[in-house]
Design a protein around this motif. Structure first.
Motif, PDB file in Angstrom:
ATOM      1  N   MET A   1       0.830  -1.216   0.000  1.00 13.11           N
ATOM      2  CA  MET A   1       0.000   0.000   0.000  1.00 13.11           C
ATOM      3  C   MET A   1       0.863   1.265   0.000  1.00 13.11           C
ATOM      4  SD  MET A   1      -2.978   1.272  -0.117  1.00 13.11           S
ATOM      5  CE  MET A   1      -3.653   2.909   0.088  1.00 13.11           C
ATOM      6  N   ALA A   2       2.040   1.161   0.637  1.00 14.36           N
ATOM      7  CA  ALA A   2       2.884   2.348   0.763  1.00 14.36           C
ATOM      8  C   ALA A   2       3.287   2.910  -0.596  1.00 14.36           C
ATOM      9  CB  ALA A   2       4.134   2.006   1.577  1.00 14.36           C
ATOM     10  N   ARG A   3       3.452   2.008  -1.587  1.00 13.32           N
ATOM     11  CA  ARG A   3       3.902   2.472  -2.908  1.00 13.32           C
ATOM     12  C   ARG A   3       2.860   3.322  -3.612  1.00 13.32           C
ATOM     13  NH1 ARG A   3       3.030  -2.298  -7.237  1.00 13.32           N
ATOM     14  NH2 ARG A   3       1.271  -3.337  -6.274  1.00 13.32           N
ATOM     15  N   TRP A   4       1.590   3.247  -3.173  1.00 13.92           N
ATOM     16  CA  TRP A   4       0.527   4.015  -3.819  1.00 13.92           C
ATOM     17  C   TRP A   4       0.246   5.350  -3.127  1.00 13.92           C
ATOM     18  CZ3 TRP A   4      -0.154   2.217  -8.400  1.00 13.92           C
ATOM     19  CH2 TRP A   4      -0.061   0.850  -8.664  1.00 13.92           C
ATOM     20  N   ARG A   5       0.990   5.649  -2.051  1.00 15.15           N
ATOM     21  CA  ARG A   5       0.726   6.906  -1.330  1.00 15.15           C
ATOM     22  C   ARG A   5       0.983   8.124  -2.216  1.00 15.15           C
ATOM     23  NH1 ARG A   5       3.707   5.326   4.397  1.00 15.15           N
ATOM     24  NH2 ARG A   5       2.113   3.829   5.104  1.00 15.15           N
ATOM     25  N   LEU A   7       0.673   8.285  -5.353  1.00 12.04           N
ATOM     26  CA  LEU A   7      -0.399   8.385  -6.348  1.00 12.04           C
ATOM     27  C   LEU A   7      -1.628   9.079  -5.765  1.00 12.04           C
ATOM     28  CD1 LEU A   7      -1.244   7.638  -9.237  1.00 12.04           C
ATOM     29  CD2 LEU A   7      -2.149   5.487  -8.326  1.00 12.04           C
ATOM     30  N   ILE A   8      -1.865   8.912  -4.471  1.00 12.17           N
ATOM     31  CA  ILE A   8      -3.006   9.570  -3.830  1.00 12.17           C
ATOM     32  C   ILE A   8      -2.864  11.084  -3.922  1.00 12.17           C
ATOM     33  CG2 ILE A   8      -4.197   9.959  -1.630  1.00 12.17           C
ATOM     34  CD1 ILE A   8      -3.447   7.049  -0.886  1.00 12.17           C
ATOM     35  N   VAL A   9      -1.657  11.588  -3.606  1.00 20.96           N
ATOM     36  CA  VAL A   9      -1.430  13.043  -3.658  1.00 20.96           C
ATOM     37  C   VAL A   9      -1.415  13.534  -5.096  1.00 20.96           C
ATOM     38  CG1 VAL A   9       0.164  14.904  -3.068  1.00 20.96           C
ATOM     39  CG2 VAL A   9      -0.184  13.008  -1.477  1.00 20.96           C
ATOM     40  N   LEU A  10      -0.711  12.804  -5.967  1.00 25.39           N
ATOM     41  CA  LEU A  10      -0.645  13.225  -7.369  1.00 25.39           C
ATOM     42  C   LEU A  10      -2.023  13.169  -8.026  1.00 25.39           C
ATOM     43  CD1 LEU A  10       2.621  11.305  -8.329  1.00 25.39           C
ATOM     44  CD2 LEU A  10       2.388  13.775  -8.035  1.00 25.39           C
ATOM     45  N   GLY A  11      -2.772  12.113  -7.733  1.00 23.46           N
ATOM     46  CA  GLY A  11      -4.120  12.002  -8.293  1.00 23.46           C
ATOM     47  C   GLY A  11      -5.068  13.045  -7.752  1.00 23.46           C
ATOM     48  N   ALA A  12      -4.854  13.456  -6.505  1.00 22.82           N
ATOM     49  CA  ALA A  12      -5.708  14.497  -5.924  1.00 22.82           C
ATOM     50  C   ALA A  12      -5.588  15.799  -6.701  1.00 22.82           C
ATOM     51  CB  ALA A  12      -5.345  14.723  -4.456  1.00 22.82           C
ATOM     52  N   ALA A  13      -4.379  16.067  -7.224  1.00 20.78           N
ATOM     53  CA  ALA A  13      -4.202  17.276  -8.040  1.00 20.78           C
ATOM     54  C   ALA A  13      -5.024  17.182  -9.316  1.00 20.78           C
ATOM     55  CB  ALA A  13      -2.725  17.468  -8.369  1.00 20.78           C
ATOM     56  N   MET A 115       3.071  16.325 -12.626  1.00 24.18           N
ATOM     57  CA  MET A 115       2.341  15.174 -12.120  1.00 24.18           C
ATOM     58  C   MET A 115       2.459  13.985 -13.073  1.00 24.18           C
ATOM     59  SD  MET A 115      -1.679  14.486 -11.954  1.00 24.18           S
ATOM     60  CE  MET A 115      -1.517  14.079 -13.682  1.00 24.18           C
ATOM     61  N   ALA A 116       2.250  14.237 -14.379  1.00 24.14           N
ATOM     62  CA  ALA A 116       2.328  13.156 -15.367  1.00 24.14           C
ATOM     63  C   ALA A 116       3.713  12.517 -15.369  1.00 24.14           C
ATOM     64  CB  ALA A 116       1.986  13.699 -16.754  1.00 24.14           C
ATOM     65  N   ALA A 117       4.744  13.354 -15.276  1.00 21.83           N
ATOM     66  CA  ALA A 117       6.109  12.832 -15.276  1.00 21.83           C
ATOM     67  C   ALA A 117       6.408  12.064 -13.990  1.00 21.83           C
ATOM     68  CB  ALA A 117       7.100  13.981 -15.448  1.00 21.83           C
ATOM     69  N   LEU A 118       5.929  12.564 -12.864  1.00 19.59           N
ATOM     70  CA  LEU A 118       6.169  11.888 -11.584  1.00 19.59           C
ATOM     71  C   LEU A 118       5.463  10.540 -11.524  1.00 19.59           C
ATOM     72  CD1 LEU A 118       5.928  14.976  -9.196  1.00 19.59           C
ATOM     73  CD2 LEU A 118       7.962  13.561  -9.570  1.00 19.59           C
ATOM     74  N   VAL A 119       4.267  10.454 -12.092  1.00 20.03           N
ATOM     75  CA  VAL A 119       3.561   9.174 -12.137  1.00 20.03           C
ATOM     76  C   VAL A 119       4.350   8.177 -12.984  1.00 20.03           C
ATOM     77  CG1 VAL A 119       1.491   7.985 -12.983  1.00 20.03           C
ATOM     78  CG2 VAL A 119       1.258  10.115 -11.704  1.00 20.03           C
ATOM     79  N   ALA A 120       4.798   8.626 -14.169  1.00 19.40           N
ATOM     80  CA  ALA A 120       5.543   7.742 -15.062  1.00 19.40           C
ATOM     81  C   ALA A 120       6.873   7.326 -14.449  1.00 19.40           C
ATOM     82  CB  ALA A 120       5.778   8.439 -16.400  1.00 19.40           C
ATOM     83  N   GLU A 121       7.482   8.210 -13.663  1.00 20.13           N
ATOM     84  CA  GLU A 121       8.770   7.936 -13.037  1.00 20.13           C
ATOM     85  C   GLU A 121       8.633   6.997 -11.846  1.00 20.13           C
ATOM     86  OE1 GLU A 121      11.265  10.899 -10.473  1.00 20.13           O
ATOM     87  OE2 GLU A 121      11.644  11.331 -12.573  1.00 20.13           O
ATOM     88  N   HIS A 177       3.561  16.498   1.305  1.00 19.81           N
ATOM     89  CA  HIS A 177       4.492  16.508   0.186  1.00 19.81           C
ATOM     90  C   HIS A 177       5.609  15.474   0.301  1.00 19.81           C
ATOM     91  CE1 HIS A 177       6.662  18.979   3.140  1.00 19.81           C
ATOM     92  NE2 HIS A 177       7.760  18.657   2.476  1.00 19.81           N
ATOM     93  N   ARG A 178       5.889  14.977   1.496  1.00 19.11           N
ATOM     94  CA  ARG A 178       7.017  14.059   1.682  1.00 19.11           C
ATOM     95  C   ARG A 178       6.799  12.706   1.011  1.00 19.11           C
ATOM     96  NH1 ARG A 178      10.590  16.159   5.321  1.00 19.11           N
ATOM     97  NH2 ARG A 178       9.797  17.795   6.702  1.00 19.11           N
ATOM     98  N   VAL A 179       5.544  12.358   0.734  1.00 15.94           N
ATOM     99  CA  VAL A 179       5.296  11.048   0.104  1.00 15.94           C
ATOM    100  C   VAL A 179       5.697  11.051  -1.371  1.00 15.94           C
ATOM    101  CG1 VAL A 179       3.393  10.599   1.695  1.00 15.94           C
ATOM    102  CG2 VAL A 179       2.885  11.532  -0.578  1.00 15.94           C
ATOM    103  N   ILE A 180       5.914  12.239  -1.948  1.00 23.64           N
ATOM    104  CA  ILE A 180       6.306  12.337  -3.358  1.00 23.64           C
ATOM    105  C   ILE A 180       7.824  12.319  -3.442  1.00 23.64           C
ATOM    106  CG2 ILE A 180       6.148  13.714  -5.454  1.00 23.64           C
ATOM    107  CD1 ILE A 180       3.656  15.023  -4.256  1.00 23.64           C
TER     108      ILE A 180
END
Length: 530
Positions: A1-5, A7-13, A115-121, A177-180
């Motif tokens: 679950m930790a790996r999706w944290r 995505l929660i912040v990025l997806g919220a944007a 956001m798009a780049a961070l998701v892909a990365e 912000h620390r989860v990103i």
């Protein structure tokens, strides 16, 4: 679950910025009333928001490479929050445009490509397809929640609370912000291409402005423009100017690339067939969606007389099925080729447009309208679930920000053109139809036709029949002729709406022309460039 944290912040944007637009669309009538303005003014505000994002998305992508994608994501959120706060307090439509269209638009232009780049990365292989499916689902959720939440708040409280709430959400995202995380960049940082940025923004701005004003200026014969060019409406000259400036932009970018300088956009990216097809389909997707989401609320609020909450309820089927389809389609991505899913979605959209056309009547059939909206959401959800992954899978790791910038440029250029083009077609068809009805109506005297002609020359707007009736009474027309003018305008309203919806159907069918270049195999391209 930790790996999706993350995505929660990025997806919220993503959720927040889609919510923003859907709230604004469902609140059009209330905004017109609150600011004592016209529908065309709010259309311009909505278009400017999308245009600011489209014009500066490539700049935002380049800034992500220069400053770091994580840092720019957080800076963009801060800018976006400031714009939301100003929008919530806006005393005039001008301040609304500055807060929402300009400041929030610039914030979004920083946030979305990062956001798009961070998701892909952050996510690779099958996880990336799931992540982009979730991002598409959250976009669907924003569209789902926006009309209902915005409609309820607008009707029973005030639309300003939505934007005040956005400030709170932005603060919460900044706290988390620390989860990103971001992979540290190696090698020299690129430089900003200022000339390229200016040329791209000017070229896109001229084109969208011309399309936006075409309904009131006319395309060739001047209708009501501020000036003419050689006796013609200035619209096509703006569009031609846009083409020339964008041509200069392309020449400049090629020149910088040839000199090994950092261009704003590496045009070689656009030479990749799958990526180019994905971008063009994204542009069409948003043109169709935002065009319909401008025209349909006008039908519900102005023609049917529904308030913002009632409008949101009737838009709920499209929102729910779009959310479900975009989330569910990620399961098919491993078995079904993107090209196949996109073509199925376009056929579904075309069927939804035909069904929607059949529902636009003086008295709405709620069950038929809900069915058309549900089918529309299904087609749109299938579409949005595929395209982000197609674009990012066509880019190398070091190209993620730039691909994200192109992705959101295409989306927001489509949004700007959708609101501008479909809105101007609606107004133009309304004016043409109303003129024809008045000229052919035997119930009207020569004096009534003259008075109506004077009003049309001053510019026609999409208003309620009650306002038309009041205007006809104000100029002293007898009761029978007041009724005739009102009925003619009501008939012209429906024809204008049908023309606008029909145009989205034509765009849907035209989009089939670019789908041949989409990946023809499931998960195509993931292995080599993940």
């Amino acid at each position: 679950m930790a790996r999706w944290r993350a995505l929660i912040v990025l997806g919220a944007a993503q959720f927040l910025m889609v919510l923003d637009t859907s709230v604004m669309n469902v609140s059009i009538s209330q905004l017109v009333e609150d600011f004592d303005t016209e529908v065309t003014a709010i259309q311009a505000v909505i278009t400017l928001y999308a245009l600011m994002m489209a014009a500066f998305m490539a700049v935002g992508a380049k800034l992500g490479d220069i400053l770091g994608r994580r840092r720019l994501f957080l800076i963009g959120l801060l800018v976006y929050g400031v714009g939301s706060g100003l929008t919530a307090l806006a005393p005039t439509v001008g301040v609304l445009a500055v807060g929402w269209s300009v400041i929030e638009g610039l914030g979004a232009a920083m946030v979305l490509p990062a956001m798009a780049a961070l998701v892909a990365e952050t996510y690779r292989g099958p996880d990336r397809a799931v992540a982009y499916g979730v991002i598409g689902g959250l976009a669907g959720a924003g569209i789902a929640v926006g009309p209902l939440l915005g409609g309820w708040v607008t009707t029973y409280l005030t639309w300003r609370l939505v934007f005040a709430g956005e400030v709170v959400v932005v603060v919460a995202m900044l706290v988390c912000h620390r989860v990103i995380t971001e992979v540290p960049r190696t090698g020299p940082r690129p430089r900003m291409d200022g000339v390229g940025a200016a040329l791209s923004a000017a070229g896109l701005g001229l084109g969208v402005l011309g399309v936006l004003q075409s309904g009131s200026w006319g395309w060739v014969q001047p209708r009501n423009p501020p000036f003419t060019v050689l006796g013609f409406a200035p619209t096509l000259f703006f569009v031609a100017g846009s083409a020339l400036v964008l041509y200069a932009f392309v020449a400049w970018e090629r020149r910088r690339a040839a000199r090994n300088a950092d261009p704003l956009v590496h045009l070689t990216l656009l030479e990749r067939p799958a990526l180019r097809a994905g971008l063009l389909t994204m542009l069409s997707q948003n043109l169709i969606l935002l065009g319909l989401f401008f025209a349909v609320p006008l039908y519900l609020q102005v023609v049917q007389g529904f308030d913002a909450f009632e409008t949101g309820l009737r838009l709920l089927p499209v929102s729910v099925t779009m959310l479900l389809a975009s989330l569910g389609a990620s399961r098919f991505a491993r078995k079904v080729a993107p090209r196949t899913l996109v073509r199925v979605s376009l056929l579904t959209l075309a069927a939804a447009v035909v069904w929607l056309l059949a529902t636009i009547d003086p008295k709405i059939d709620d069950s038929q309208f809900a069915g058309a909206m549900a089918l529309l959401g299904l087609g749109m959800g299938l579409l949005v679930s595929q395209l982000g992954n197609v674009v990012q899978s066509g880019a190398l790791e070091e190209e993620r920000s730039e691909a994200g910038g192109l992705q959101y440029t295409a989306q927001n250029l489509g949004s700007a053109l959708g609101t501008a083009l479909i809105g101007s077609l609606l107004i133009g068809a309304l004016a043409q139809s109303f003129t024809t009805h008045v000229e052919d109506d035997p119930r009207l005297s020569a004096e009534a036709r003259e008075q109506t002609g004077i009003a049309l020359e001053a510019g026609v707007s999409f208003v309620s029949t009650d306002q038309v009736r009041a205007g006809a009474e104000r100029v002293g027309l007898p009761p029978a002729e007041v009724d005739a003018v009102t009925e003619d305008y009501a008939a012209a309203q429906l024809k204008g709406l049908k023309a606008a919806v029909l145009a989205t159907g034509g765009i849907t069918l035209a989009t089939f022309l670019v789908t041949a270049r989409l990946p023809g195999r499931a998960e195509a391209g993931h292995g080599a460039q993940s």
